[in-house]
Structure formats: C-alpha cells, structure tokens
Motif scaffolding. Structure first.
Motif, PDB file in Angstrom:
ATOM      1  N   TYR A  36       0.835  -1.204   0.000  1.00  0.00           N
ATOM      2  CA  TYR A  36       0.000   0.000   0.000  1.00  0.00           C
ATOM      3  C   TYR A  36       0.873   1.259   0.000  1.00  0.00           C
ATOM      4  CZ  TYR A  36      -3.399   3.472   1.577  1.00  0.00           C
ATOM      5  OH  TYR A  36      -4.191   4.587   1.683  1.00  0.00           O
ATOM      6  N   ILE A  37       1.868   1.272   0.874  1.00  0.00           N
ATOM      7  CA  ILE A  37       2.751   2.440   0.945  1.00  0.00           C
ATOM      8  C   ILE A  37       3.514   2.624  -0.365  1.00  0.00           C
ATOM      9  CG2 ILE A  37       4.793   3.411   2.076  1.00  0.00           C
ATOM     10  CD1 ILE A  37       3.832   2.112   4.668  1.00  0.00           C
ATOM     11  N   LYS A  38       3.991   1.515  -0.950  1.00  0.00           N
ATOM     12  CA  LYS A  38       4.688   1.627  -2.234  1.00  0.00           C
ATOM     13  C   LYS A  38       3.771   2.193  -3.308  1.00  0.00           C
ATOM     14  CE  LYS A  38       8.059  -2.098  -1.492  1.00  0.00           C
ATOM     15  NZ  LYS A  38       8.536  -3.422  -1.964  1.00  0.00           N
ATOM     16  N   GLY A  39       2.496   1.815  -3.236  1.00  0.00           N
ATOM     17  CA  GLY A  39       1.519   2.359  -4.178  1.00  0.00           C
ATOM     18  C   GLY A  39       1.329   3.852  -3.990  1.00  0.00           C
ATOM     19  N   ILE A  40       1.292   4.290  -2.747  1.00  0.00           N
ATOM     20  CA  ILE A  40       1.174   5.723  -2.437  1.00  0.00           C
ATOM     21  C   ILE A  40       2.386   6.477  -2.983  1.00  0.00           C
ATOM     22  CG2 ILE A  40       1.151   7.439  -0.589  1.00  0.00           C
ATOM     23  CD1 ILE A  40      -1.467   5.996  -0.717  1.00  0.00           C
ATOM     24  N   ILE A  41       3.577   5.927  -2.730  1.00  0.00           N
ATOM     25  CA  ILE A  41       4.815   6.570  -3.175  1.00  0.00           C
ATOM     26  C   ILE A  41       4.857   6.689  -4.693  1.00  0.00           C
ATOM     27  CG2 ILE A  41       7.325   6.217  -3.335  1.00  0.00           C
ATOM     28  CD1 ILE A  41       7.176   5.133  -0.434  1.00  0.00           C
ATOM     29  N   ALA A  42       4.407   5.642  -5.386  1.00  0.00           N
ATOM     30  CA  ALA A  42       4.414   5.642  -6.854  1.00  0.00           C
ATOM     31  C   ALA A  42       3.490   6.712  -7.422  1.00  0.00           C
ATOM     32  CB  ALA A  42       4.002   4.271  -7.376  1.00  0.00           C
ATOM     33  N   LYS A  43       2.470   7.131  -6.647  1.00  0.00           N
ATOM     34  CA  LYS A  43       1.495   8.119  -7.117  1.00  0.00           C
ATOM     35  C   LYS A  43       1.761   9.524  -6.568  1.00  0.00           C
ATOM     36  CE  LYS A  43      -1.823   5.750  -9.394  1.00  0.00           C
ATOM     37  NZ  LYS A  43      -2.466   6.177 -10.657  1.00  0.00           N
ATOM     38  N   SER A  44       2.898   9.702  -5.910  1.00  0.00           N
ATOM     39  CA  SER A  44       3.151  10.977  -5.247  1.00  0.00           C
ATOM     40  C   SER A  44       4.591  11.414  -5.473  1.00  0.00           C
ATOM     41  CB  SER A  44       2.889  10.842  -3.742  1.00  0.00           C
ATOM     42  OG  SER A  44       3.869   9.984  -3.153  1.00  0.00           O
ATOM     43  N   ASN A  45       4.960  12.508  -4.833  1.00  0.00           N
ATOM     44  CA  ASN A  45       6.345  12.994  -4.884  1.00  0.00           C
ATOM     45  C   ASN A  45       7.158  12.509  -3.687  1.00  0.00           C
ATOM     46  OD1 ASN A  45       5.954  14.504  -7.297  1.00  0.00           O
ATOM     47  ND2 ASN A  45       4.965  16.137  -6.114  1.00  0.00           N
ATOM     48  N   ILE A  46       6.584  11.618  -2.904  1.00  0.00           N
ATOM     49  CA  ILE A  46       7.267  11.080  -1.732  1.00  0.00           C
ATOM     50  C   ILE A  46       8.333  10.096  -2.189  1.00  0.00           C
ATOM     51  CG2 ILE A  46       6.967   9.797   0.427  1.00  0.00           C
ATOM     52  CD1 ILE A  46       3.990  10.688   0.321  1.00  0.00           C
ATOM     53  N   GLU A  47       9.508  10.162  -1.606  1.00  0.00           N
ATOM     54  CA  GLU A  47      10.602   9.264  -1.985  1.00  0.00           C
ATOM     55  C   GLU A  47      10.570   8.009  -1.121  1.00  0.00           C
ATOM     56  OE1 GLU A  47      14.263  11.375  -1.872  1.00  0.00           O
ATOM     57  OE2 GLU A  47      13.658  12.830  -3.399  1.00  0.00           O
ATOM     58  N   ILE A  48      10.942   6.897  -1.716  1.00  0.00           N
ATOM     59  CA  ILE A  48      10.893   5.612  -1.008  1.00  0.00           C
ATOM     60  C   ILE A  48      11.875   5.575   0.165  1.00  0.00           C
ATOM     61  CG2 ILE A  48      12.637   4.412  -2.422  1.00  0.00           C
ATOM     62  CD1 ILE A  48      10.676   1.963  -2.273  1.00  0.00           C
ATOM     63  N   THR A  49      12.839   6.458   0.153  1.00  0.00           N
ATOM     64  CA  THR A  49      13.812   6.511   1.249  1.00  0.00           C
ATOM     65  C   THR A  49      13.151   6.859   2.586  1.00  0.00           C
ATOM     66  OG1 THR A  49      14.280   8.787   0.563  1.00  0.00           O
ATOM     67  CG2 THR A  49      15.798   7.078  -0.199  1.00  0.00           C
ATOM     68  N   VAL A  50      11.912   7.336   2.543  1.00  0.00           N
ATOM     69  CA  VAL A  50      11.198   7.643   3.778  1.00  0.00           C
ATOM     70  C   VAL A  50      11.004   6.377   4.617  1.00  0.00           C
ATOM     71  CG1 VAL A  50       8.839   7.282   2.880  1.00  0.00           C
ATOM     72  CG2 VAL A  50       9.230   8.944   4.707  1.00  0.00           C
ATOM     73  N   LEU A  51      11.139   5.214   3.976  1.00  0.00           N
ATOM     74  CA  LEU A  51      10.950   3.944   4.676  1.00  0.00           C
ATOM     75  C   LEU A  51      12.259   3.317   5.145  1.00  0.00           C
ATOM     76  CD1 LEU A  51       8.323   2.290   2.288  1.00  0.00           C
ATOM     77  CD2 LEU A  51       7.865   3.387   4.484  1.00  0.00           C
ATOM     78  N   GLU A  52      13.385   3.963   4.896  1.00  0.00           N
ATOM     79  CA  GLU A  52      14.675   3.329   5.137  1.00  0.00           C
ATOM     80  C   GLU A  52      14.884   2.931   6.589  1.00  0.00           C
ATOM     81  OE1 GLU A  52      19.344   3.746   3.766  1.00  0.00           O
ATOM     82  OE2 GLU A  52      17.893   5.313   3.241  1.00  0.00           O
ATOM     83  N   GLU A  53      14.629   3.820   7.506  1.00  0.00           N
ATOM     84  CA  GLU A  53      14.846   3.501   8.917  1.00  0.00           C
ATOM     85  C   GLU A  53      13.911   2.400   9.395  1.00  0.00           C
ATOM     86  OE1 GLU A  53      17.343   4.439  10.842  1.00  0.00           O
ATOM     87  OE2 GLU A  53      18.062   5.402   8.998  1.00  0.00           O
ATOM     88  N   LEU A  54      12.657   2.455   8.935  1.00  0.00           N
ATOM     89  CA  LEU A  54      11.691   1.411   9.287  1.00  0.00           C
ATOM     90  C   LEU A  54      12.179   0.057   8.779  1.00  0.00           C
ATOM     91  CD1 LEU A  54       8.715   0.804  10.354  1.00  0.00           C
ATOM     92  CD2 LEU A  54       8.058   0.935   7.945  1.00  0.00           C
TER      93      LEU A  54
END
Length: 300
Positions: A215-233
């Motif tokens: 779900y989060i990857k889908g959100i990222i693909a549709k937005s300007n959010i970078e996947i690196t936001v998940l790195e620490e998690l």
C-alpha cells in the motif's frame, strides 16, 4: 407458487438435444430437466409472463450460475413492470446461499441501474462483507456502486473500521487505495504523507503482513514522496529477532534508488540484501532476487 401450479397445457417442453451420440451426457436432476424443457419452449416464443418468471426462479434454484436464465428474468421483470425492490429482496436471499455467484451480482447491478436507486447497496455489501471480508464479488460490486453513484465520502472510514478489526485484510487495503486514487477529487501531497504514516503504523502491528508494505509503495508511486522515507523502518525490521522479508525487499528498492542517484556505495549493500533474501528469508522467490541482484550489479 411453484411453476408446476400454472397451466402448461398450451406448451410442449423442448428436450435438450445432445446429438445422436453424446460423449459425456450430464445426468441432470429430473426437475431441472423438466423446467429447462419448458424454458426452451417459452424462450422460443419470447413469452414474458408470471409463469415464465416463476419458472426462472425454479431453474435458478437448481443452477444459480445460469446466465441466460438471469438475463431472461430481467426481460420479464421489465416487461411486466414488476416491483424491482421485491427483486432486490429475492437477490438478497440468493446471495445468502450463493455469495460468490458472479451472475447473481451482475443481476443486482442491472436491477439497481434500472431503479436508479443505490440507497440499499452500501449496507447490503457491508452485510455480505461482515460474513466474508474478502468476497471479491462484493468488493467489485461495491466499487461499481461508489463510482456510479458518487458515494466516496465515507469509504475511508468504512475501510479503516475493517482494518481495525483485521490489519491483514488485503481486500480492505485494496479498497483504501481505490477510495483515494479513483476518487474524482485528487488527494493532496500532505494527505498522501499522512497515508504513508498510517501505513507505517499498521506495519508496526504486523511487519510480516505484505499488504501495508504494498500500500505504501503504491502511495509513493502516485506521489512525490521518496521511497527513502521507509529506510529507517526497513532497517528496524531487517535486524530484529523476527526479520521481515518485506522490509528486506523494500531495502533492495531503496538501495537501487540510491544507486540510480549516483550513490554507488549502496550497490554492495543492495546485492548482499538480494543474496540474503534468495538464500534465507524469501527462498520461494530465489530467481526473482537473483534477477534483482543482476539488475543492481549492472547499474553503472
């Protein structure tokens, strides 16, 4: 009233023709064969009558997936100007017995389109989903109702309640994505950032549940959010006692993103993570992770 109670003296049933030497003749129930014989006869003359309507009900009782019968029933209902709300009651009883019958759900859609009234439909699908929260037909129908009648306002709240009950309900996660990205009102970047945070909160409840990761990857693909936001998690759940293969897989995506941006020191980390997945934590997809390793290695 059963179809046998009507006078059929003016109609000769037409038997099924399987040819002179059928290879695998079906042993139909005698009552079903009798009803189908009369149906062929009335269909031949396009009869729309009360007895024909009752006959379709009898056939549906034996074979609820008979598309031709449902279509003929619709023609009778409309021709006789029957009360379609009574038909909705009939459909509800049928759904209780055959909740995953495609023809039945399509029939309800046709009736609701004719009525131009969706007031019962969200509660109807909710009732079905309470019995089986992953009923594909109910979800597909619910999406049709929402899109057709513009009923977007409360869908996120509905889905949120389902996810509170079962965070692993992948159908509810899919519906949440639908409610956001198929809505004519496009979501803001701020809203999508909050959705990522929502997804992360659910991952923390069940890190091995793939649905919120996707779900989060889908959100990222549709937005300007970078996947690196998940790195620490991801690092958290790749080093804990219970390692999540989804966290490791997401790390591969993150490292590949870094490498494509010119941070070549992340390439070796990505390759090592692919090997870890292929050989230990996601062996069923070994070929896939070896392919991802090859992709990483080939990035200049």
């Amino acid at each position: 009233m059963s179809f046998e109670s009507y006078d059929w003296s003016d109609t000769a049933p037409i038997e099924q023709d399987d040819g002179p030497e059928p290879l695998a003749q079906i042993a139909y129930d005698p009552e079903y064969s009798k009803a189908m014989g009369y149906f062929r006869a009335i269909a031949q003359k396009n009869e729309h009558s009360e007895r024909a309507l009752t006959l379709t009900e009898k056939i549906i009782e034996h074979n609820p997936a008979h598309y031709t019968i449902w279509h003929y029933r619709q023609q009778i209902l409309f021709s006789l100007d029957k009360d379609l709300y009574e038909e909705l009651d009939f459909i509800q009883k049928q759904v209780e017995q055959n909740p995953k019958n495609y023809q039945l759900w399509h029939h309800r859609q046709v009736i609701v389109e004719k009525l131009k009234d969706c007031s019962l439909e969200l509660s109807f699908t909710e009732e079905v989903l309470n019995d089986d929260s992953k009923n594909y037909h109910a979800w597909t129908y619910r999406q049709w109702v929402i899109r057709t009648f513009n009923l977007w306002d409360n869908e996120l709240s509905f889905v949120e309640d389902l996810l509170e009950k079962d965070v692993r309900n992948n159908s509810a996660w899919n519906q949440r994505y639908f409610a956001i990205f198929y809505n004519p009102t496009k979501p803001s970047e701020e809203f999508l950032k909050k959705e990522v945070e929502y997804g992360i909160s659910k991952i923390k409840l069940a890190p091995n549940n793939i649905s919120p990761w996707n779900y989060i990857k889908g959100i990222i693909a549709k937005s300007n959010i970078e996947i690196t936001v998940l790195e620490e998690l991801c690092k958290t759940y790749s080093q804990s006692d219970t390692i999540s293969p989804h966290a490791l897989g997401c790390l591969v995506d993150i490292y590949e993103d870094h490498v494509k941006r010119g941070l070549t020191d992340k390439k070796e980390l990505g390759i090592k993570t692919c090997i870890l997945l292929a050989e230990k934590h996601d062996t069923i997809r070994k070929k896939y992770w070896n392919y991802r390793k090859h992709v990483l290695a080939s990035i200049a």
